[in-house]
Structures are given as structure tokens and as C-alpha cells.
Design an enzyme around this catalytic site. Structure first.
Site, mmCIF file in Angstrom:
data_model
loop_
_atom_site.group_PDB
_atom_site.id
_atom_site.type_symbol
_atom_site.label_atom_id
_atom_site.label_comp_id
_atom_site.label_asym_id
_atom_site.label_seq_id
_atom_site.Cartn_x
_atom_site.Cartn_y
_atom_site.Cartn_z
ATOM 1 N N TYR A 258 24.558 -0.610 29.356
ATOM 2 C CA TYR A 258 23.266 -0.272 28.752
ATOM 3 C C TYR A 258 23.041 1.239 28.779
ATOM 4 C CZ TYR A 258 18.341 0.107 27.681
ATOM 5 O OH TYR A 258 17.156 0.462 27.077
ATOM 6 N N SER B 155 8.268 2.739 24.370
ATOM 7 C CA SER B 155 8.563 1.979 23.147
ATOM 8 C C SER B 155 7.491 0.924 22.906
ATOM 9 C CB SER B 155 9.935 1.309 23.258
ATOM 10 O OG SER B 155 9.981 0.491 24.410
ATOM 11 N N SER C 195 -0.014 2.804 -16.512
ATOM 12 C CA SER C 195 0.223 4.230 -16.300
ATOM 13 C C SER C 195 -1.118 4.943 -16.311
ATOM 14 C CB SER C 195 1.111 4.759 -17.428
ATOM 15 O OG SER C 195 0.908 6.138 -17.608
ATOM 16 N N LYS D 281 15.134 -1.325 17.747
ATOM 17 C CA LYS D 281 14.068 -2.225 17.297
ATOM 18 C C LYS D 281 13.385 -1.806 15.999
ATOM 19 C CE LYS D 281 13.629 -3.452 21.922
ATOM 20 N NZ LYS D 281 14.540 -2.292 22.119
ATOM 21 N N ASN E 64 4.252 -1.255 -16.617
ATOM 22 C CA ASN E 64 5.450 -0.907 -15.840
ATOM 23 C C ASN E 64 5.883 -2.030 -14.894
ATOM 24 O OD1 ASN E 64 5.504 1.649 -17.011
ATOM 25 N ND2 ASN E 64 4.113 2.479 -15.471
ATOM 26 N N LYS F 156 1.458 1.659 -21.577
ATOM 27 C CA LYS F 156 2.505 1.265 -20.619
ATOM 28 C C LYS F 156 2.165 0.034 -19.790
ATOM 29 C CE LYS F 156 5.827 3.254 -19.550
ATOM 30 N NZ LYS F 156 5.948 4.412 -18.684
ATOM 31 N N GLU G 183 11.007 -2.630 -9.781
ATOM 32 C CA GLU G 183 11.568 -1.331 -9.393
ATOM 33 C C GLU G 183 11.578 -1.166 -7.875
ATOM 34 O OE1 GLU G 183 10.158 1.975 -12.301
ATOM 35 O OE2 GLU G 183 8.705 0.347 -12.397
HETATM 36 N N1 ARG Z 1 12.661 -0.634 26.637
HETATM 37 C C1 ARG Z 1 14.059 -0.756 26.833
HETATM 38 C C2 ARG Z 1 14.779 -1.133 25.544
HETATM 39 O O1 ARG Z 1 14.163 -1.470 24.612
HETATM 40 C C3 ARG Z 1 14.393 -1.823 27.816
HETATM 41 C C4 ARG Z 1 14.314 -1.301 29.151
HETATM 42 C C5 ARG Z 1 15.594 -0.903 29.733
HETATM 43 N N2 ARG Z 1 15.314 0.321 30.312
HETATM 44 C C6 ARG Z 1 15.909 0.767 31.411
HETATM 45 N N3 ARG Z 1 15.494 1.883 31.875
HETATM 46 N N4 ARG Z 1 16.912 0.139 31.938
HETATM 47 O O2 ARG Z 1 15.990 -1.080 25.476
#
Ligand code: ARG
Length: 456
Positions: free
Chosen positions: A317, A23, A277, A325, A285, A283, A290
Site C-alpha cells: 500500500y 479524502s 442557438s 476514487k 442542436n 438551429k 454531442e
Molecule cells: N484513505 C486511504 C485510501 O483511500 C485509506 C487509508 C490508508 N491510509 C493509511 N495511512 N494507511 O487509500
């Protein structure tokens, strides 16, 4: 590449797996919060005698160097580092040696990621509240400047009753006031320290969570470790508040699209915020308006994404949660940009008061006032409503408005009409009479502007 968590693994990570689970490209945006959190955590570990002061100082110094490196773009983010937490920790260890390996004591990435997101969202929510205030100020200024402008008020998109243009503008001001309250509420629930709950169960060290909370200015500490690492309610609430806000802005944007059309001509949008346009030379716009209207799709979608992500997800978790995110960041960015460009658009538009007055002429919008006139003369409202309905029919058949009728014509419908009907139906008198709290009487609207200006 050796992983920080690689001890129990015989084989190395498949490249596709690495790419799929990483990520870092998204969460690297949290770097400053990750480092701020780690600085506080290391300080707390030393204060609690879990690591030595010397070790803590080395960690703090190392983290500060890393912060500089990221800020000056010297830091290389590697896909194999998985996420921002791993990237920074690995760099710290590379920089200061095995002491760096002590930073992750009494902490898990599960509480760490939440700390970063809560710190991030706290700042961004405050920023958004500021931007809403900015837009509100612009609306107040427009309302004050155009206090004399009268426009047709609509229900069912049909001309209904005359109102002050300023009153209409203030309607959006008050929507934004509620938005600000909603974001302020979100902030209360975002502003809770998650760090110190570990992976899900709490930690085996004598940590001082209240101390970390003080360092990071969190007024509260989370109360249940399982809930803490599972909870994304505060993000959902933020996305919901953003959805209501963007819905309001989309309504304002729609008014501007309609009002700037040749059918209305109530406002003229500035050239700087319109485009042409590629085929039709005449035009101009209202693209910005919009797009403000159109952004709501993405913002609602992001709320749906998070609600769906969390639905039926078992505690605590789960890696699914990493998907929180992208929608969050996209919403933060879009809401901020949309708030500021909406302000520019409103600030730079020209209000076409004459056109509004002209469009009103045919509206027979004094009808309700005429009905009230007959009530004042002693008729029950239902009877007067019916009489004025017949009067309207009469006007429509002859293509006349109320001001063009003679007293004899009025009296054909009721003997209660007398000469005073003419001043009674003057638009300014119709407006002046709407003195009930929240009404469009100029004195009320002006007082409302003055009262709200004091809030800033
Ligand atoms: N990158 C993970 C997240 O955004 C956080 C890490 C938790 N990962 C894990 N293997 N316990 O949620």
C-alpha cells in the site's frame, strides 16, 4: 484535534497537510459500504472469540445508529477525520465508549478501504449491466418497429450497399452485448474479499475470513496479503470496460449527430433532447448526442489516470492509491447517466424512412449485386467486377441509375445480361439475398431480433 493514530506524534498536524491528505469529501460516498463491512467484521470477531458477543452487539448497534445519522444528514463530516473509515470509527467510539475501540482489531484501513470499494463497485457494476440491458431493449424495439426501413450502408463514409436500418441498429445492440460480457467479467474479479489481510502481512488473530466473505456474499477470499492491499486491477478493468462502452456510445452519438443534420435527414431528434442557438433562430442542436460523444474524453482520461497511478508503484500500500476514487466515481456516474440518456434519445427519435430511400437512389449501390448476377451467369468475379465498373462509369457520365438503363445498354457491356436483371436489382431482392449468417436479409434480421428478445 486528537487523531486515532496520534500516539507516536509529539506535534499536531499542519492544517495544510490535513487538507492535502484528507479524502473524506470524496470517500464519504462509501459510508454505507464501510458500515456494512464493519458490521460483518465485528460479527466475525465475535464468532472467532476475538471480542465478546456483548461487545460485538454494542458495536453493531452503534454502527446502525451512525448509518441512520448519515442517511438523515445529521452526521457532520470533519476534514480532520481524514477519511470515511476514521470518521465512522471516531463517531462509534464517541457513541459507545471504549468498546468501540475494539472494532479495528485484526483490520487495517488498507484492507478496509478495498473492502468498501469492492462492495461499492460490485453494486455499481450490476447497476451498469442493468442499464446496458435497458438500452439494448430499446434498440431491439426500434429495430423491430422499423423492420421495413432500408438505408444506405456505408464504408469509407461512401454509400456501399443497401442494408436494413434494423440491421444497423442491431450492430449497436451486439456491441453492447460484448460490453455486458466485459462488465460481467470485471465483476468476477471485483467480487473477492480483501478484508483480513491487515496492513500488508496478514494478522495475528484467529480470524475467519471465509465467514466474513459469506456474510458479505463474496464467493472468494483474496490469496496474498501483499497483493491484496496493492491491487487496483479490478478498478482498472472496470475503467477499461467503461472506456470501450463509452467509445461505442460515442459512435452511436456521432451517427445521430450526422443523421439529424440537413445533409442526411435520416432521423429527427426529439425537441426534448435538443437545444437552440442563442444567435441563430433556425438551429436545433443535437447537444445531448454531442455530449455523449464528448464524455469519452473524461472516461479515457480516468483510465489513463489509474494506469499512471499504478505504473511503477512499489508494493504494497502507498498513499498514492487514495487517488483511485475520484476517477472511479466520476466514471461510474458518467457511464450511468450516459447509458440512460442514450436510451431516451434513441427511443424518442423519429426515423425518416423516405429520406433514406431518397438518398439511396443515386448511390449505384446495386453494383455488387450486378457483379454477382454475372457470376451466376458464369463469369469469374474479377471479370464481372471490371464489367460492372465500366457500367458504373457509363451511368455516372449520363447521370442515370441502374434501374433507368435499357437492356440494350446493359448488353453493350456483356451479352450475359438478360431481362431478369431488372427484378434482380430491386432493392428488396438485393436485401433478401443477403441470407448468409449475420447478413442483412430481413428474415435473418427478424430472426436475430426474436432470438435476442428471448435473452431478456
Ligand atoms: N484513505 C486511504 C485510501 O483511500 C485509506 C487509508 C490508508 N491510509 C493509511 N495511512 N494507511 O487509500
Amino acid at each position: 484535534m486528537k487523531k486515532l493514530w496520534g500516539g507516536r506524534f509529539k506535534g499536531s498536524t499542519n492544517k495544510q497537510c490535513e487538507d492535502y491528505t484528507a479524502s473524506i469529501q470524496v470517500d464519504k460516498r462509501l459510508y454505507a459500504y464501510d458500515i456494512a463491512g464493519s458490521l460483518a467484521h465485528a460479527t466475525m470477531l465475535a464468532r472467532s472469540h476475538i471480542i465478546s458477543l456483548r461487545d460485538a452487539s454494542k458495536i453493531v448497534a452503534g454502527l446502525k445508529v451512525i448509518l441512520k445519522e448519515i442517511e438523515t444528514k445529521k452526521f457532520v463530516f470533519e476534514q480532520s477525520d481524514e477519511d470515511i473509515h476514521m470518521a465512522i470509527e471516531k463517531k462509534l467510539i464517541a457513541k459507545i465508549g471504549p468498546v468501540g475501540e475494539k472494532l479495528h482489531t485484526a483490520r487495517s484501513r488498507n484492507d478496509q478501504v478495498l473492502l468498501d470499494v469492492r462492495l461499492f463497485l460490485r453494486d455499481e457494476t450490476e447497476d451498469i449491466i442493468q442499464r446496458i440491458s435497458q438500452l439494448q431493449k430499446i434498440l431491439l424495439t426500434v429495430a423491430e418497429k422499423n423492420i421495413k426501413v432500408v438505408m444506405p450502408g456505408y464504408t469509407h463514409m461512401q454509400q456501399a450497399q443497401p442494408i436494413l436500418f434494423s440491421h444497423y441498429v442491431l450492430a449497436y445492440y451486439f456491441m453492447l452485448k460484448r460490453d455486458k460480457e466485459r462488465f460481467a467479467q470485471c465483476l468476477v474479479r471485483t467480487n473477492v474479499l480483501p478484508l483480513g489481510v491487515g496492513a500488508l502481512a496478514g494478522v495475528n488473530y484467529p480470524i475467519k475470513r471465509e465467514f466474513t466473505a459469506k456474510l458479505l456474499k463474496f464467493p472468494k477470499v483474496s490469496e496474498n496479503s501483499v497483493d491484496t492491499v496493492s491491487d487496483r486491477d479490478f478498478i482498472i478493468e472496470f475503467l477499461a470496460a467503461s472506456s470501450v462502452l463509452i467509445m461505442h456510445l460515442s459512435r452511436l452519438a456521432e451517427e445521430l449527430v450526422l443523421w439529424s443534420s440537413s445533409e442526411f435527414e435520416f432521423v429527427e431528434l426529439a425537441d426534448a433532447f435538443c437545444t437552440g442557438s442563442s444567435i441563430m433562430p433556425q438551429k436545433k442542436n443535437p447537444d445531448v448526442a454531442e455530449l455523449i460523444r464528448g464524455k469519452s474524453g473524461k472516461i479515457y482520461g480516468n483510465l489513463m489516470a489509474l494506469l499512471t497511478l499504478l505504473k511503477g508503484l512499489p508494493l504494497s500500500y502507498n498513499r498514492d492509491l487514495q487517488e483511485d476514487k475520484e476517477p472511479l466515481f466520476a466514471t461510474v456516474d458518467t457511464v450511468k447517466d450516459t447509458l440512460s440518456i442514450t436510451g431516451e434519445l434513441v427511443k424518442s427519435m423519429k426515423v425518416q424512412a423516405k429520406n433514406m430511400a431518397h438518398k439511396m437512389a443515386k448511390g449505384l449501390m446495386e453494383a455488387t449485386d450486378i457483379a454477382d448476377y454475372l457470376v451466376l451467369k458464369g463469369l469469374p468475379f474479377r471479370q464481372s467486377h471490371f464489367i460492372v465498373g465500366s457500367l458504373v462509369k457509363y451511368c455516372l457520365e449520363r447521370q442515370k441509375d441502374f434501374h433507368a438503363l435499357k437492356l440494350t445498354e446493359y448488353r453493350r457491356f456483356s451479352p450475359k445480361f438478360s431481362q431478369d436483371i431488372f427484378p434482380f436489382i430491386k432493392i428488396e431482392n438485393c436485401l433478401n439475398r443477403k441470407k448468409s449468417t449475420g447478413g442483412t436479409a430481413p428474415q435473418k434480421v427478424l430472426a436475430s431480433i426474436k432470438k435476442e428478445q428471448k435473452d431478456f
